[in-house]
Every structure is written in structure tokens, then in C-alpha cells.
Design an enzyme around this catalytic site. Structure first.
Site, PDB file in Angstrom:
ATOM      1  N   TYR A  99      -8.546   7.780  14.841  1.00  0.00           N
ATOM      2  CA  TYR A  99      -7.929   8.933  16.112  1.00  0.00           C
ATOM      3  C   TYR A  99      -7.974  10.168  15.003  1.00  0.00           C
ATOM      4  CZ  TYR A  99      -3.859  10.916  19.085  1.00  0.00           C
ATOM      5  OH  TYR A  99      -3.094  11.056  19.791  1.00  0.00           O
ATOM      6  N   ASN A 133     -12.814   0.613  13.449  1.00  0.00           N
ATOM      7  CA  ASN A 133     -12.369   1.423  14.561  1.00  0.00           C
ATOM      8  C   ASN A 133     -12.792   2.938  15.099  1.00  0.00           C
ATOM      9  OD1 ASN A 133     -10.256   0.803  16.963  1.00  0.00           O
ATOM     10  ND2 ASN A 133      -8.215   1.870  15.938  1.00  0.00           N
ATOM     11  N   SER A 176       4.631   5.522   8.496  1.00  0.00           N
ATOM     12  CA  SER A 176       5.660   5.449   9.689  1.00  0.00           C
ATOM     13  C   SER A 176       6.175   5.735   9.586  1.00  0.00           C
ATOM     14  CB  SER A 176       4.824   4.446   9.931  1.00  0.00           C
ATOM     15  OG  SER A 176       4.875   3.492  11.712  1.00  0.00           O
ATOM     16  N   TYR A 227       2.564  -5.577   9.556  1.00  0.00           N
ATOM     17  CA  TYR A 227       1.952  -4.133   9.758  1.00  0.00           C
ATOM     18  C   TYR A 227       3.153  -3.072   8.786  1.00  0.00           C
ATOM     19  CZ  TYR A 227       1.344   0.973  11.308  1.00  0.00           C
ATOM     20  OH  TYR A 227       0.614   2.570  11.059  1.00  0.00           O
ATOM     21  N   LYS A 282       2.723  -0.607   5.545  1.00  0.00           N
ATOM     22  CA  LYS A 282       3.236   0.833   4.987  1.00  0.00           C
ATOM     23  C   LYS A 282       4.208   1.120   4.135  1.00  0.00           C
ATOM     24  CE  LYS A 282       0.091   2.223   7.613  1.00  0.00           C
ATOM     25  NZ  LYS A 282      -1.006   2.714   7.222  1.00  0.00           N
ATOM     26  N   ASN A 334       5.044   9.589  16.565  1.00  0.00           N
ATOM     27  CA  ASN A 334       4.058   8.943  17.526  1.00  0.00           C
ATOM     28  C   ASN A 334       3.220   9.706  17.714  1.00  0.00           C
ATOM     29  OD1 ASN A 334       6.909   6.952  17.827  1.00  0.00           O
ATOM     30  ND2 ASN A 334       5.470   6.185  19.363  1.00  0.00           N
ATOM     31  N   ARG A 338      11.732   7.607  21.796  1.00  0.00           N
ATOM     32  CA  ARG A 338      10.343   8.323  20.457  1.00  0.00           C
ATOM     33  C   ARG A 338      10.789   9.550  20.399  1.00  0.00           C
ATOM     34  NH1 ARG A 338      11.276   3.013  20.628  1.00  0.00           N
ATOM     35  NH2 ARG A 338       9.748   1.485  20.436  1.00  0.00           N
TER      36      ARG A 338
HETATM   37  P1  NAD Z   1      -7.743   4.989  14.204  1.00  0.00           P
HETATM   38  O1  NAD Z   1      -8.110   3.141  14.089  1.00  0.00           O
HETATM   39  O2  NAD Z   1      -8.331   5.816  14.827  1.00  0.00           O
HETATM   40  O3  NAD Z   1      -8.464   4.551  12.210  1.00  0.00           O
HETATM   41  C1  NAD Z   1      -7.889   4.216  11.204  1.00  0.00           C
HETATM   42  C2  NAD Z   1      -9.697   4.410  10.408  1.00  0.00           C
HETATM   43  O4  NAD Z   1     -10.169   4.261   9.151  1.00  0.00           O
HETATM   44  C3  NAD Z   1     -10.831   4.326  11.816  1.00  0.00           C
HETATM   45  O5  NAD Z   1     -12.165   5.184  12.340  1.00  0.00           O
HETATM   46  C4  NAD Z   1     -11.306   3.114  11.316  1.00  0.00           C
HETATM   47  O6  NAD Z   1     -12.536   2.369  11.535  1.00  0.00           O
HETATM   48  C5  NAD Z   1     -11.005   3.140   9.769  1.00  0.00           C
HETATM   49  N1  NAD Z   1     -10.873   1.954   8.601  1.00  0.00           N
HETATM   50  C6  NAD Z   1     -10.248   0.839   9.245  1.00  0.00           C
HETATM   51  N2  NAD Z   1     -10.160  -0.152   7.681  1.00  0.00           N
HETATM   52  C7  NAD Z   1     -11.204   0.469   6.875  1.00  0.00           C
HETATM   53  C8  NAD Z   1     -11.648   0.476   5.487  1.00  0.00           C
HETATM   54  N3  NAD Z   1     -11.859  -0.770   5.314  1.00  0.00           N
HETATM   55  N4  NAD Z   1     -12.616   0.646   5.646  1.00  0.00           N
HETATM   56  C9  NAD Z   1     -12.513   2.218   5.808  1.00  0.00           C
HETATM   57  N5  NAD Z   1     -12.490   2.954   6.960  1.00  0.00           N
HETATM   58  C10 NAD Z   1     -11.752   1.611   7.353  1.00  0.00           C
HETATM   59  O7  NAD Z   1      -5.734   4.550  13.638  1.00  0.00           O
HETATM   60  P2  NAD Z   1      -5.813   5.914  13.321  1.00  0.00           P
HETATM   61  O8  NAD Z   1      -3.860   5.889  14.806  1.00  0.00           O
HETATM   62  O9  NAD Z   1      -6.160   7.720  13.242  1.00  0.00           O
HETATM   63  O10 NAD Z   1      -4.340   6.102  12.248  1.00  0.00           O
HETATM   64  C11 NAD Z   1      -4.342   6.591  10.866  1.00  0.00           C
HETATM   65  C12 NAD Z   1      -3.425   5.586  10.174  1.00  0.00           C
HETATM   66  O11 NAD Z   1      -2.118   6.336  10.562  1.00  0.00           O
HETATM   67  C13 NAD Z   1      -3.474   4.426   9.862  1.00  0.00           C
HETATM   68  O12 NAD Z   1      -2.919   4.260   8.325  1.00  0.00           O
HETATM   69  C14 NAD Z   1      -2.403   4.137  10.337  1.00  0.00           C
HETATM   70  O13 NAD Z   1      -1.793   3.204  10.133  1.00  0.00           O
HETATM   71  C15 NAD Z   1      -1.436   5.130  10.714  1.00  0.00           C
HETATM   72  N6  NAD Z   1      -0.747   5.692  11.306  1.00  0.00           N
HETATM   73  C16 NAD Z   1      -1.070   5.942  12.914  1.00  0.00           C
HETATM   74  C17 NAD Z   1      -0.068   5.719  13.988  1.00  0.00           C
HETATM   75  C18 NAD Z   1      -0.046   5.526  14.580  1.00  0.00           C
HETATM   76  O14 NAD Z   1       0.616   5.314  15.407  1.00  0.00           O
HETATM   77  N7  NAD Z   1      -1.614   6.648  15.239  1.00  0.00           N
HETATM   78  C19 NAD Z   1       1.269   6.274  13.347  1.00  0.00           C
HETATM   79  C20 NAD Z   1       2.400   6.035  12.379  1.00  0.00           C
HETATM   80  C21 NAD Z   1       0.914   5.899  11.500  1.00  0.00           C
HETATM   81  C1  WQD Z   2       6.096   4.286  23.018  1.00  0.00           C
HETATM   82  C2  WQD Z   2       7.267   3.174  24.039  1.00  0.00           C
HETATM   83  C3  WQD Z   2       7.103   1.181  24.439  1.00  0.00           C
HETATM   84  C4  WQD Z   2       2.914   0.345  26.385  1.00  0.00           C
HETATM   85  C5  WQD Z   2       3.764   1.828  17.878  1.00  0.00           C
HETATM   86  C6  WQD Z   2       3.879   1.382  16.428  1.00  0.00           C
HETATM   87  C7  WQD Z   2       4.609   1.695  14.821  1.00  0.00           C
HETATM   88  C8  WQD Z   2       3.811   3.226  15.349  1.00  0.00           C
HETATM   89  C9  WQD Z   2       3.351   3.802  16.269  1.00  0.00           C
HETATM   90  C10 WQD Z   2       1.889   2.932  13.627  1.00  0.00           C
HETATM   91  C11 WQD Z   2       7.942   2.100  23.627  1.00  0.00           C
HETATM   92  C12 WQD Z   2       6.645   1.396  25.216  1.00  0.00           C
HETATM   93  C13 WQD Z   2       4.279   0.938  25.860  1.00  0.00           C
HETATM   94  C14 WQD Z   2       3.601   0.347  27.809  1.00  0.00           C
HETATM   95  C15 WQD Z   2       5.421   0.504  27.566  1.00  0.00           C
HETATM   96  N1  WQD Z   2       2.381   3.386  14.273  1.00  0.00           N
HETATM   97  N2  WQD Z   2       5.483   1.043  26.360  1.00  0.00           N
HETATM   98  N3  WQD Z   2       4.305   0.641  27.919  1.00  0.00           N
HETATM   99  O1  WQD Z   2       6.061   1.154  20.044  1.00  0.00           O
HETATM  100  O2  WQD Z   2       6.441   3.493  19.450  1.00  0.00           O
HETATM  101  O3  WQD Z   2       4.877   2.366  17.888  1.00  0.00           O
HETATM  102  O4  WQD Z   2       2.804   2.874  16.998  1.00  0.00           O
HETATM  103  O5  WQD Z   2       1.944   3.494  12.335  1.00  0.00           O
HETATM  104  O6  WQD Z   2       4.233   1.328  14.172  1.00  0.00           O
HETATM  105  O7  WQD Z   2       4.620  -0.302  16.536  1.00  0.00           O
HETATM  106  O8  WQD Z   2       4.780   3.049  19.885  1.00  0.00           O
HETATM  107  O9  WQD Z   2       3.159   4.031  22.032  1.00  0.00           O
HETATM  108  O10 WQD Z   2       3.205   1.176  21.871  1.00  0.00           O
HETATM  109  O11 WQD Z   2       4.848   2.593  22.322  1.00  0.00           O
HETATM  110  O12 WQD Z   2       6.885   0.575  28.107  1.00  0.00           O
HETATM  111  O13 WQD Z   2       2.239  -0.178  28.279  1.00  0.00           O
HETATM  112  O14 WQD Z   2       6.812   2.583  25.040  1.00  0.00           O
HETATM  113  O15 WQD Z   2       7.508  -0.302  24.538  1.00  0.00           O
HETATM  114  O16 WQD Z   2       8.963   2.314  23.676  1.00  0.00           O
HETATM  115  P1  WQD Z   2       5.674   2.273  19.608  1.00  0.00           P
HETATM  116  P2  WQD Z   2       3.763   2.832  21.378  1.00  0.00           P
END
Ligand code: NAD
Ligand code: WQD
Length: 341
Positions: free
Chosen positions: A12, A36, A126, A151, A155, A180, A232
């Protein structure tokens, strides 16, 4: 022109960042194991930019595979490391999977960066590292709290590994603490593709509006916030993607003041779950079917970013509103479900 290795570059946030990197003139090598992500994302990237990045299908837990990757690509100027497993609930059920994937992959990458003289590294951290802050908006100086999930712990450990590696090996690293991320590219050619039932709020909202889910469950309206739902900092994924380009260029230009730096990447604005629902209803013109249910265990009440450091030091700030981000998420959902035909 610099060459950037982007791990998880079909995911993503990674795919949106690859687009911004290409548009900023960088050459990109994408590594992804497709655990993913879909390979079709490459076509979306090419459709937007006119360029197909080099693609390496590789699981970064494969230590010798990572070594070979760096042998095949001698000219890597910087790495942006997105690849990780990210489902909080799954990490509680299977913590070792998360430690193996998120920690081993990082260590193998860093070993090869060190052996091959690659000095510039951007890490996806994160806001989860802050837990429930005592005060909002939260600054980067605020203490990191004991992790609430395996998880989240990966981080925190990842940041510590990077801090130590900067000290020991002359690496320069920036950890970006995302709040977020939501939304999709304006072209609707790439966006979020959650597998199975979405755990995150916005994909659940768009899937409900698209008729794939019957009803959104709002997890609690009895929190100590203005309307009782959690708060958030929802940031448009394209704004987030651009922050990576700026951060990487800071390292390339040697403008970093410390070898290891941390930045909050959010909008600075807190929005409640109910506010997000209202904003979505406004941009989509559709009432959303939702019901308030019990709190979700582990949710923090409120967290949003103080973005002063990113503004002043990186010269970056988010430009898109919550409505624009939700509109882009909804256009993406409609496109992938063929709802506009
Ligand atoms: P995502 O799952 O869409 O992207 C991660 C990608 O990494 C995927 O395409 C997956 O196929 C690939 N991947 C996973 N493990 C792998 C491996 N061992 N080798 C090669 N490829 C691998 O997730 P995202 O939402 O794009 O998140 C990207 C990064 O940002 C992650 O590190 C996630 O922890 C971090 N992050 C995401 C969020 C969020 O809310 N989406 C928030 C904070 C931090
Ligand atoms: C947002 C708000 C829920 C779904 C998670 C991870 C965090 C980070 C981002 C990577 C919250 C509410 C949600 C639903 C709801 N990822 N909610 N109904 O919880 O802030 O964070 O993703 O690092 O580590 O924990 O994001 O999108 O899950 O929730 O009411 O079906 O929406 O309770 O208040 P969150 P979220």
C-alpha cells in the site's frame, strides 16, 4: 540519477512511494514477496508514471537471497524499507512470525547495506511506538511506551537496531513514524488492497459503502473524547509517500544533523471515528450503515502528531484534507469493484 531499493514496494504505502520516487527522477528497484500484494500493482505504477520499475520477487527472510540481490544490483544509493507484516491482531496470535519477518528482514538488509557500502536508509515506523500519549499532539521527544503488541514491538526494536547500526557502521537512517495512512492515488490506479476482512477503519468504511460488508462496527462511543469515539491522525497516503522522497534526499544531500533521525508523519489534526464517518458520508453522498459496539481491546483513546519537526527540518507537511483522502479511497474502491459501470 540515484538508485533506490524499495522493499515492500508493491504494498500500500510502498507503491505510492515508488510512484513519487519515479516522478522525482529516481531509479527504483522494487523487492516484494507478494505475501500481501498483487503483481498487478506494477502495472498501476507504470500506468501512472510511464515507467516500470525493476522488480525482484524475494522473501527478505531468505538471507542468501538478500545477499544475491545486492550482488545483482551493485549501484544502490539508498534503501526504503517498507516490507513487514502489519496486522496487530495476527501478531498477538503468532508473535514469532512477526519477529521473524520484521526483525530478520531488517537485519539481513542492514548486513548487506554495510557489506556493500549502502549508507542511506529510511525505515517505516509507526505512531504505535507512543502507545497512549499523556498529551496530544505528540512530539518525537515523547517517550516510547512499552509495546502493546508484538507488531508494535517490532517497530520499537527496529528503531533500536537502526540506532545501534548508525553508531556502529556509519549508516545514516531516518525512521518515519506514520500516523494513520488512508486514501489512494488520484488516478485510482493504485490504492489499498486489504486481504480478507479489513482491520482498519477506512477500508472497512469503503467496503461497507460498496456493499461488500453489511455494517461498520464503531468500536466504542464512551471514550473521554468530545463525541465518545477514538481520535486518530488520518494522513493521505500520497502526502506520506512524498515524505519518503524528501527524507531520502535529505540523506543523499548529507543534510541530516544526526546519523539517526526520527520524524512524525501525520497531519497534526485529530479526527474521531464518528467525524470520519460524517466526512465519508459527505464526500460519497451516501449514508453509511454503522452501529456502535463495544470497545476494541488494545485501542488507544487518542493520538495525533505534532508535525513541527517535519515542517521545520524536512520542509514537509501534509497538504490533503481528510475529505480529499476519503474521496480518493472511495474512488479507488469504486474502481476496483467496477461500481461506476
Ligand atoms: P503492506 O502490507 O501493504 O505492504 C508491505 C509489503 O511488504 C507487501 O507488499 C508485502 O507483500 C511485502 N512483504 C512483507 N513481508 C515481506 C518479506 N519478508 N519479503 C518481501 N516482501 C515482504 O503494508 P503497508 O500498509 O504498505 O505498510 C508498509 C510499512 O509501513 C510496514 O512496515 C508497516 O508496518 C508500516 N506502517 C504501516 C501503517 C499502516 O497503517 N498501513 C502504519 C504505520 C506503519
Ligand atoms: C482507527 C480507529 C478503531 C475499524 C492500527 C495499528 C497501528 C497502525 C495503524 C501500523 C480506531 C476504529 C476501526 C472498525 C472502528 N499500523 N475502528 N471500526 O487502531 O489507529 O492503528 O493501524 O503501524 O499500529 O494498530 O487504526 O484503522 O484499525 O482504527 O471503529 O471496523 O477506527 O477503534 O479508533 P489504529 P484502525
Amino acid at each position: 540519477m540515484s538508485t533506490v531499493l524499495v522493499t515492500g514496494g508493491l504494498g500500500y504505502i510502498g507503491s505510492h512511494t515508488v510512484v513519487e520516487l519515479i516522478e522525482a527522477g529516481h531509479q527504483v528497484i522494487v523487492v516484494d514477496d507478494l505475501s500481501n500484494a498483487d503483481k498487478d500493482v506494477l502495472q498501476g505504477i507504470q500506468g501512472i508514471t510511464g515507467t516500470a520499475p525493476a522488480f525482484e520477487m524475494l522473501d527478505l527472510r531468505d538471507r542468501s537471497g538478500v545477499k544475491d540481490l545486492f550482488k545483482r544490483h551493485q549501484q544502490i544509493d539508498g534503501v526504503i524499507h517498507f516490507a513487514a507484516s502489519k496486522a496487530v491482531g495476527e501478531s498477538v496470535e503468532n508473535p514469532l512470525l512477526y519477529y521473524e519477518n520484521n526483525i530478520n528482514s531488517l537485519v539481513y538488509l542492514l548486513q548487506n547495506c554495510n557489506e556493500n557500502g549502502v549508507k542511506n536508509f529510511i525505515f517505516s515506523s509507526s505512531c504505535t511506538v507512543y502507545g497512549q500519549p499523556e498529551q496530544n499532539p505528540i512530539t518525537e521527544d515523547s517517550p516510547v511506551q512499552p509495546a502493546v503488541s508484538p507488531y508494535g514491538n517490532t517497530k520499537q526494536i527496529g528503531e533500536e537496531i537502526l540506532y545501534d547500526s548508525c553508531g556502529a557502521y556509519g549508516l545514516k537512517c531516518i525512521s518515519l513514524r506514520y500516523f494513520n495512512p488512508i486514501g489512494a492515488h488520484a488516478s485510482a490506479q493504485i490504492g489499498e488492497l486489504p486481504k480478507g476482512v479489513p482491520a482498519n477503519l477506512v477500508p472497512f468504511i469503503t467496503q461497507t459503502a460498496a456493499g461488500i460488508r453489511e455494517q461498520l462496527a464503531v468500536f466504542g462511543d464512551d471514550y473521554p473524547t468530545a463525541d465518545g469515539s477514538c481520535i486518530r491522525d488520518y494522513i493521505h497516503v500520497v502526502d506520506l509517500a512524498k515524505a519518503h522522497v524528501v527524507a531520502l534526499e535529505r540523506l543523499f544531500q548529507g543534510n541530516n544533523t544526526d546519523k539517526y533521525e526520527v520524524f512524525n508523519i501525520g497531519t497534526g489534526q485529530g479526527s474521531s471515528v464518528l467525524e470520519v464517518i460524517r466526512a465519508f458520508e459527505k464526500v460519497s453522498g451516501k449514508p453509511l450503515n454503522y452501529q456502535v459496539v463495544d470497545r476494541r481491546p488494545g485501542d488507544v483513546i487518542s493520538v495525533y502528531a505534532d508535525t513541527t519537526k517535519a515542517r521545520e527540518v524536512l520542509g514537509w507537511h501534509a497538504i490533503h484534507s481528510l475529505e480529499e483522502a476519503l474521496d480518493s479511497a472511495w474512488r479507488w474502491e469504486r474502481r476496483i469493484r467496477n461500481l461506476d459501470r
